[in-house]
Structures are given as C-alpha cells and as structure tokens.
Design a protein around this motif. Structure first.
Motif, mmCIF file in Angstrom:
data_model
loop_
_atom_site.group_PDB
_atom_site.id
_atom_site.type_symbol
_atom_site.label_atom_id
_atom_site.label_comp_id
_atom_site.label_asym_id
_atom_site.label_seq_id
_atom_site.Cartn_x
_atom_site.Cartn_y
_atom_site.Cartn_z
ATOM 1 N N PHE A 640 0.369 -0.360 0.343
ATOM 2 C CA PHE A 640 0.201 -0.124 0.016
ATOM 3 C C PHE A 640 0.563 0.969 0.193
ATOM 4 O O PHE A 640 1.909 1.626 0.564
ATOM 5 N N CYS A 641 0.648 2.068 -0.466
ATOM 6 C CA CYS A 641 1.046 3.260 -0.952
ATOM 7 C C CYS A 641 1.156 4.404 0.696
ATOM 8 O O CYS A 641 -0.473 4.275 1.357
ATOM 9 N N TYR A 642 2.246 4.481 0.626
ATOM 10 C CA TYR A 642 2.414 5.207 2.216
ATOM 11 C C TYR A 642 2.265 6.860 1.279
ATOM 12 O O TYR A 642 2.623 7.154 1.172
ATOM 13 N N PRO A 643 1.740 8.119 2.469
ATOM 14 C CA PRO A 643 0.917 6.876 3.942
ATOM 15 C C PRO A 643 -0.173 6.972 3.333
ATOM 16 O O PRO A 643 -1.412 7.138 2.620
ATOM 17 N N VAL A 644 -0.731 5.653 4.348
ATOM 18 C CA VAL A 644 -2.275 5.478 3.864
ATOM 19 C C VAL A 644 -3.189 6.220 4.595
ATOM 20 O O VAL A 644 -3.505 6.990 5.003
ATOM 21 N N SER A 645 -3.808 6.437 2.928
ATOM 22 C CA SER A 645 -5.259 7.247 3.192
ATOM 23 C C SER A 645 -6.963 6.817 3.907
ATOM 24 O O SER A 645 -7.619 8.156 4.221
ATOM 25 N N GLY A 646 -6.867 5.496 4.050
ATOM 26 C CA GLY A 646 -8.250 4.884 3.947
ATOM 27 C C GLY A 646 -9.103 4.295 2.851
ATOM 28 O O GLY A 646 -8.493 5.441 1.891
ATOM 29 N N ILE A 728 4.382 -1.259 3.209
ATOM 30 C CA ILE A 728 3.773 0.262 3.065
ATOM 31 C C ILE A 728 4.676 1.167 2.916
ATOM 32 O O ILE A 728 5.820 1.510 3.879
ATOM 33 N N CYS A 729 4.971 1.924 1.644
ATOM 34 C CA CYS A 729 6.025 2.248 0.212
ATOM 35 C C CYS A 729 6.240 3.756 -0.399
ATOM 36 O O CYS A 729 4.796 3.421 -0.042
ATOM 37 N N LYS A 730 6.716 4.414 0.381
ATOM 38 C CA LYS A 730 6.803 5.378 -0.572
ATOM 39 C C LYS A 730 6.231 5.245 -2.266
ATOM 40 O O LYS A 730 6.580 4.340 -2.769
ATOM 41 N N CYS A 731 5.525 5.125 -3.295
ATOM 42 C CA CYS A 731 4.989 5.162 -4.127
ATOM 43 C C CYS A 731 5.703 5.883 -5.871
ATOM 44 O O CYS A 731 5.321 7.253 -5.167
ATOM 45 N N SER A 732 5.896 5.880 -6.821
ATOM 46 C CA SER A 732 5.935 6.672 -8.206
ATOM 47 C C SER A 732 4.113 6.882 -8.532
ATOM 48 O O SER A 732 3.724 6.903 -7.851
ATOM 49 N N SER A 733 4.778 7.928 -9.442
ATOM 50 C CA SER A 733 3.285 8.306 -10.243
ATOM 51 C C SER A 733 2.546 7.309 -10.831
ATOM 52 O O SER A 733 1.229 7.487 -10.915
ATOM 53 N N GLU A 734 3.394 6.042 -11.304
ATOM 54 C CA GLU A 734 2.476 4.921 -11.534
ATOM 55 C C GLU A 734 1.668 4.182 -10.654
ATOM 56 O O GLU A 734 1.566 2.949 -10.963
ATOM 57 N N LYS A 735 2.042 4.575 -8.671
ATOM 58 C CA LYS A 735 1.432 3.759 -8.470
ATOM 59 C C LYS A 735 2.368 2.394 -7.765
ATOM 60 O O LYS A 735 1.511 1.705 -7.699
#
Length: 738
Positions: A640-646, A728-735
C-alpha cells in the motif's frame, strides 16, 4: 346603490322578479326615467331610483337588453343623463338536446373498414353554444340484437358518426343478421355531469353484402391472339374514391396483369402455360393517405392449355436389344416420347405407329407397336442374327395436331447356348506363406466361351464353389480376355487352415438357353498349401487401463494382462516395464496353460517367445488426494502506498497443488490475533481471491506480516496459516513502490 352613471349587469335567465340596483337622487333632480328594451318587465321606480325586473328573463328570447336612464327636476327637465344601462342575460341549462330526425336509417356493407363512418346522427341544443349547456356527447345506449360481448357498432361522441367496430367489421354478415336497431343517446353538458339533459333516438341499420369480394378463379387460354390488355375480372371496394393496386405473392420477373382506377383487372400480354400454368396475386384498396381500406383480395388465374407443342422423342435413336430366342409376342422394349402440353388431356395424348422397317426381310412386319403406350413387340417369329444383326424402325408419334418421327434401332444379340470350358481341369497346387499380403495374385486360370464376344453370353465369371468357407480367396476376370486372377482376399492363418482344396466354376451373367446346362467342363480344381510363419505373441488387449488413488500402498495389485503365442509355443514376459513411471511399478510372471499373466502397469510391457516380441500399452490414471494445503500466490508483491489514506484494498490470491475437478473454492480469514484484527480486514471477492484492506491510516513506512488462515474446502479440507508480507512504501507516480 349609487349615483346615476352608465352600468352593466349580468343576470341569469329565469329566477323571477328581483331588484338589480338603486340610483340615488342628487339635487335639483327629484325623479328618474328609463327608456329602451324593457320587454315589459324591466323598469325603474321614479322616486326611489330602484332598478328592478318584474318577471323572468329568457336567454333564448333575448340575450342583451339596452336601456337609458336619466334624472329629472321638478319641472320634468333632464338633470343628468341619459346614461346607458345594459343587462346581459346569462344562459342556464334549461333546454334538452333534440335530434333533427325522429328515426334514422343507415346501410353498412359487410367487412366495411372499422372506424369508417357510414352514417351520422345530429342533435341541437337551444342553450348558449359557448357554454357546456349546448356541448353535446353521443353514445350508443342499446344494441338490438347484441350477439357478441363487444358491440358491432361504435359512434363518435363529438360528431355522431356511426361506424363498424373491429368486431363488427369481422362479424357483420347479412346471411346471419341483416338488421340492427341502435338506441343512440345525446347528452348536453358534454355528457360529463349527472344532471345533464338527455335525449335518445332509434337508428335502424341494414347490413348488405360486401362489394369487396374476390372473383372466382379466372381461366385464360394460353397464347391468345386478342389485342391486349384484355379485361378478365373486376373488383369494387365498399368505399368510394379508393385507389386499387396489385401486388405479387411470388416475385416474378414481371406480372402480366394490371388494375384500373375503377377496379377492372386486365391481362396485359398473351400467356404461355408451359412457361407458367397458374398465377396468384392480390388486389388492395387504399385511401388518399395510402392506408389500406379493405383486406387484400387473392386473385387466382389458371392458364388453360391449347395444343401448341409437338411430341418429343426421349431418346433418338432408341436402342433395343433382342435375343435370338425371343418368341413372337414378346415385349422387347418401349419407345418413349413426351408432350409439354397439359398432362392427362387430349392435347398431350400420344399415339405410336411404325412407319418403316429396314431391312425388310425375312418379312416386312417383324415388329408391332402398341399405339397408346409405345410398347414394341415381336409380331410373329423369333429373330435370327444370321438374317440381320440390326433393324432400323421409324416410328410416327402424333398428338391431336402435331407429329414427330422417332428412330429405333433393334439389335439382335446372340443367345447364350455355349458354356465356358476350362483349358485345364486341374491346376495342381500352389504353396504360399501365411503372411502373404492381401491382394496378391497366386494363380491365373483360363476358360473360353463360344458365344458372341463382348456380350453377357460370353463374359466369364469365376467363383470358388467349394473349399473356401470364409471367402479367403477371390477371383477377378479380365473382361477383354476372360482370364481369371486368383487373389488373397483375407489374411491366411496356418494354424486355422493349412490346406485349401478348391473347386472353381465358370459361368456367364446371361442365363443359358433352355436345354443347355453347365457341366464338368466348366469346373477346375487346385490346392493351396499354407506354410507356417513364426508369429509374435499376442496380447489379449492392445491397451490396458486402470485407475488408482495416488496414495495407494506399495505392493498393491493394479493390473493383470494376458498374452499367448499363435503357434502354441510358450510365452514369457520380458522382465521390464518400459515408460516414464516404470520405476514405480513391479511385475510378476505366471505361466499357466501357455499364457502369461502380468501384474504390472505403466508405459508398456514387452512379452516374447524364442524369436518374436510384442508390446501392449498400460495406462494408469492416478486419482488425486487432497494432500496439499493452500498457499498464497506470490506472483506479485502486496503493498500500500505511504501514507495510507483509508479505503485502499488489494487482491490476494490462493492456489493449491491438488487437482481441481470443477473449480477452486478457498476461504480467507484473519488469524485470531489482536493486532491483525485491529489493523486489517479481509473481504471475499471470488472463489480464489479476496480483498485485503487496512482498517486505519496510522501505518508506518515498513513491512508488516499479516497472519491469514487459508482453507481449501476439500474432502477432507486442509488449512494453512500463512504470514503475508505487506509493504507500506512510498510510491512513484505510477502507483508502484520505489
């Protein structure tokens, strides 16, 4: 009340005496005076100025009363005025509607178009036409007789137009009921109130036969010489002013018919029965809007035949073969001819007559033909090929108008009075190996026949008469030389039949003449010796199949196979089982009555005698056992991309190495751990996938292990506890995770 001035008043008709207004006097005026359309009941009281009506007004008599009022002084002089006072009479519904006739009469045609008026009723009302008091509504109260659930007639409630209903258009028939009485009602107030006035009247309707009828079948003689177009029939609609049209039932290149504006039907050109003997088409009637007025009428035309076709010979020449021994009166053939004119009429009746015979010896009239059938017979004596091998006849074929010559050739053929004779009465013997290929020629034989070559009397057919019960041999004939070729028809078997003692006969396809019979000259003999060939052993089945569970215990018996040797020698099994999985199988050899029983399976097994070997294929199908727990598929990482938004969710998949007979069905649940249930939730997606979702947004940027219980729902079912790694990781623009 009020001072004198111009005024308008609206007063309902009827109602009796009433006071409308009081004008007040202003000095020096001492009285009032009124003039105008008082109709004897409208006036003003001079001293008090009271304007009154002494009676009832009638709208039907007078709708407006125009008056003048003025004030006077003591000397009678005008002080004010004259002022216009207008009284408008308001209509009340006090007149019933009245029909303009005491009884109506109408005529309707059978099958008239539904909704098309054939008569009108009309009523009037003396009340104000601008009010509902005079708005009339028509309806049918009664219907005598009324044989159906629905009325046969209908009326337009606004216009009084009477027309057939759909039921009436279909069922009205003067043969069943030619007169109907309708009770037609008319109501004012547009028929919308219960206190409206009503009147009624009888309407007498006579039903007449429909004018719109299909004409009887039309007969037209073919190839007419009349000037075309020719009138052949007529149709007439029940309604005036319609347009008639034709349309085809069949899609013809052209339709040789037309219809005029008054319904006359024409044939536009001469017809040819041999080209087409019947026509079927339809006539329709349309109104000026192009709508159908009547149901389409079917027109049927039959083209009558005339004798306009000559007889035609079916074969020219007709060739007939006659044996020499045919007796007089024998039917030797038929001369066939046809006529394209109508079948089973005098126009197509044919007659046959022999016009000439060549050659004319030994007599002129060797043949006779039946005049109505064309059957050709010998007139008196048998023919002889020595007299003539062929006769040429000219047969005259006539109908009622035309004639044709058909050529006939009569071929005299030799009679079968000679039998086939073998050149040898015994062809000794032939020795062949039992594995000789099918179709091999093992012997040539020859017989001769003295009848005419090239005929059924001289062709020789060879057959094995004795010594070959199973048709192992076959004999073919060369039709040019009558030489016979003895061939192998089926596989030989030394063990079954080592020697064939054969008797062969020679016959003709054409039967022999009486008093001539086949004898020993048409027979020959020879022997076939079959030598033994060492043949490989034979398994009873080319393929052996069985099925076992994959958890079968070691040393379990799975298969029994059998083999034998055609020569009766002993058979043993090669001590090996070949194939991909042969190492999993053991074998045991049992010799019993010279047969081998193999307790083996897999790939194929090999059996052999001293010189020959054979193979049989063994197929073992393993039934799956549910012995593999389900696993999480790891084709892609879970993150899941960090930060998790819900609200995020990702699919997870389960797999199982066991065989899936129909479809996989897995159950996903979180392990009963506090952290797992506080942080994650699982929801079903389908039989193999589920959604994993974070339950809040307070996740750190790291990898979590989510404990999940997988169940394969097998029989018996297996569970597996797995820890799914979720990033839980930082994601690129391609998610996707950096």
């Amino acid at each position: 009340s009020g001072p004198l001035k111009a005024m308008d008043f609206s007063v309902q008709e009827g109602g009796g005496p009433r006071i409308l207004h009081q004008f007040t006097l202003e000095p020096p005026a001492v009285s009032f005076r009124m003039s105008g359309e008082k109709s004897g009941i409208i006036d003003i009281e001079p001293k008090t100025g009271i304007l009154y009506i002494n009676g009832s007004l009638d709208w039907e008599t007078k709708q407006v009363h125009k008056l003048q009022v003025e004030s006077l002084d003591g000397s009678g002089n005008v002080v004010e005025g004259p002022y216009a006072v207008t009284i408008y009479v308001e209509d009340i519904n006090d007149n019933p509607p009245e029909f303009n006739q005491t009884r109506y009469f109408g005529v309707v045609r059978q099958n008239s178009r539904p909704g098309k008026p054939f008569m009108y009723v009309h009523a009037t009302d003396r009340d104000d036409p601008t009010t509902p008091h005079a708005q009339l509504s028509y309806s049918i109260l009664h219907h005598f007789p009324n044989p159906y659930e629905e009325m046969l007639f209908q009326i337009d409630n606004a216009t009084g137009a009477i027309s057939p209903s759909r039921t009436g258009s279909y069922y009205l028939d003067p043969q069943k009921q030619d007169t109907f009485t309708l009770v037609v009602s008319v109501r004012d107030m547009a028929g919308k109130t219960i206190n409206a006035f009503t009147s009624s009247v009888d309407v007498i309707i006579t039903v007449m036969e429909s004018l719109w009828k299909a004409p009887p079948t039309i007969h037209i003689r073919e190839n007419s010489t009349q000037a075309h177009p020719v009138n052949i029939s007529k149709v007439q609609s029940n309604e005036p002013g319609v347009v008639y049209e034709l349309f085809e039932k069949e899609k013809l290149p052209r339709l040789p018919f037309s219809v005029s504006e008054n319904g006359d039907i024409y044939v536009t050109e001469p017809l040819d029965r041999e080209e087409k003997d019947t026509y079927t088409f339809f006539v329709v009637s349309k109104d000026n809007k192009g709508e159908l007025v009547d149901k389409p009428l079917q027109i049927h035309v039959i083209v009558e035949d005339i004798d306009d076709n000559p007889p035609v010979c079916q074969q020219n020449p007709t060739i007939i073969e006659v044996q020499e021994n045919e007796i007089g009166g024998s039917n030797i053939g038929t001369v066939f001819a046809t006529d394209m004119d109508k079948k089973d009429t005098l126009n197509s009746r044919l007659r046959f007559q022999i016009q000439s015979q060549e050659p004319g010896f030994p007599s002129e009239n060797l043949f006779y033909i039946q005049q109505d059938t064309g059957d050709l017979q010998l007139s008196g004596r048998s023919l002889s090929k020595r007299d003539s091998a062929k006769y040429f006849l000219k047969v005259l074929v006539t109908d009622s108008k035309f004639e044709t010559i058909c050529d006939v050739e009569v071929h005299v053929i030799d009679i079968n009075d000679q039998i086939p004779i073998f050149e040898k009465s015994d062809y000794a013997s032939v020795t062949v190996a039992e594995n000789i290929p099918i179709g091999t020629v093992i012997l040539e034989i020859q017989a001769t026949d003295g009848d005419e070559p090239g005929t059924g009397s001289s062709l020789i057919i060879y057959q094995v008469k004795e010594g070959d019960p199973n048709n192992t041999l076959i004999i073919e004939t060369d039709s040019e030389t009558n030489r016979g070729f003895v061939k192998i028809n089926k596989a030989l078997d030394f063990e079954t039949m080592p020697v064939y003692n054969l008797v062969i006969n020679a016959t003709n396809p054409e039967p022999l003449v009486p008093n001539v019979q086949y004898n020993a000259s048409s027979l020959t003999t020879f022997k076939v010796f079959v030598t033994n060939v060492d043949e490989p052993p034979v398994f009873l089945n080319p393929v052996y199949k069985t099925e076992v569970s994959e958890d079968i215990p070691v040393n379990t018996l799975v298969m029994t196979v059998e083999a034998y040797d055609p020569e009766g020698d002993s058979v043993r099994v090669l001590k090996e089982v070949q194939g991909k999985y042969a190492q999993f199988l053991a074998y045991e050899k049992i010799l019993l009555l010279q047969r081998s029983y193999l307790l083996v399976e897999g790939g194929h097994v090999v059996g052999y005698n001293a010189a020959q070997t054979s193979k049989a294929f063994l197929i073992l199908h393993l039934r799956d056992v549910n012995d593999n727990p389900p696993q999480i598929a790891t084709d892609y990482p879970t993150f899941f991309c960090y930060p998790v938004s819900g609200g995020e969710k990702t699919l997870i998949q389960a797999t199982d190495a066991d065989e899936q007979f129909f479809y996989s069905k897995f159950t996903f649940t979180l392990a009963d751990e506090m952290n797992a249930r506080n942080n994650w939730e699982i929801s079903n997606f389908n039989a193999t996938h589920a959604y994993l979702s974070p339950k809040h947004a307070n996740f750190e940027e790291k990898t979590y292990e989510v404990p999940i219980i997988l169940n394969d729902n097998g029989n018996p079912s297996l569970e597996n506890n797995v820890n799914l790694k979720v990033s839980i990781c930082k994601c690129s623009s391609e998610k996707s995770c950096f």
